[in-house]
Write a protein that holds these residues in place. Structure first.
Motif, PDB file in Angstrom:
ATOM      1  N   UNK A  21     -18.091  51.628  79.865  1.00 42.48           N
ATOM      2  CA  UNK A  21     -16.825  51.998  79.507  1.00 42.48           C
ATOM      3  C   UNK A  21     -17.469  50.907  78.219  1.00 42.48           C
ATOM      4  N   UNK A  22     -18.455  49.759  78.141  1.00 43.17           N
ATOM      5  CA  UNK A  22     -18.530  48.674  76.973  1.00 43.17           C
ATOM      6  C   UNK A  22     -19.451  48.785  76.911  1.00 43.17           C
ATOM      7  N   UNK A  23     -20.470  50.239  75.474  1.00 44.28           N
ATOM      8  CA  UNK A  23     -21.377  50.454  75.458  1.00 44.28           C
ATOM      9  C   UNK A  23     -20.536  50.577  74.100  1.00 44.28           C
ATOM     10  N   UNK A  24     -20.670  49.972  73.275  1.00 45.49           N
ATOM     11  CA  UNK A  24     -19.893  49.777  71.830  1.00 45.49           C
ATOM     12  C   UNK A  24     -20.778  50.915  70.920  1.00 45.49           C
ATOM     13  N   UNK A  25     -21.410  51.687  70.835  1.00 48.74           N
ATOM     14  CA  UNK A  25     -22.121  52.300  70.376  1.00 48.74           C
ATOM     15  C   UNK A  25     -21.211  54.517  70.853  1.00 48.74           C
ATOM     16  N   UNK A  26     -20.874  54.219  72.102  1.00 51.75           N
ATOM     17  CA  UNK A  26     -20.608  55.085  72.317  1.00 51.75           C
ATOM     18  C   UNK A  26     -19.374  55.222  71.348  1.00 51.75           C
ATOM     19  N   UNK A  27     -18.248  54.013  71.294  1.00 51.32           N
ATOM     20  CA  UNK A  27     -17.246  54.148  70.350  1.00 51.32           C
ATOM     21  C   UNK A  27     -17.288  54.353  69.144  1.00 51.32           C
ATOM     22  N   UNK A  28     -18.212  53.694  68.629  1.00 49.92           N
ATOM     23  CA  UNK A  28     -18.246  54.141  67.204  1.00 49.92           C
ATOM     24  C   UNK A  28     -18.735  55.001  67.213  1.00 49.92           C
ATOM     25  N   UNK A  29     -19.875  55.364  68.090  1.00 52.48           N
ATOM     26  CA  UNK A  29     -19.950  57.365  67.566  1.00 52.48           C
ATOM     27  C   UNK A  29     -18.815  58.164  67.671  1.00 52.48           C
ATOM     28  N   UNK A  30     -18.394  57.495  68.491  1.00 46.07           N
ATOM     29  CA  UNK A  30     -16.582  58.386  68.352  1.00 46.07           C
ATOM     30  C   UNK A  30     -16.198  58.706  67.177  1.00 46.07           C
TER      31      UNK A  30
END
Length: 80
Positions: A21-30
């Motif tokens: 939940x704290x991995x910024x790259x996941x949100x950036x890719x979304x």
């Protein structure tokens, strides 16, 4: 995502958010996927979350570039 299977990619990323939940790259890719689907509000939400998670300087630059392609240049009041 490179195969343009956006729904499948979002489904996997949603699951991945639960494990990291704290991995910024996941949100950036979304955010990038939502941007490609012209869902700009959702894209901005996810880019904002990614930036709040303190990504690396390289990732910050990439995210800001993605945001600028939606809304134009970002103006900040940072003090040097």
């Amino acid at each position: 995502m490179s195969l343009e299977k956006f729904d499948d990619a979002l489904e996997v990323l949603e699951e991945l958010k639960e494990y990291a939940p704290r991995e910024s790259s996941v949100y950036a890719l979304m955010g990038k996927i939502y941007k490609r689907r012209n869902m700009h509000e959702k894209a901005m939400l996810h880019f904002g979350i990614a930036l709040d998670l303190k990504p690396s300087a390289t990732d910050v630059a990439t995210i800001k570039l993605q945001v600028e392609t939606i809304y134009g240049p970002i103006v900040t009041n940072e003090v040097s």
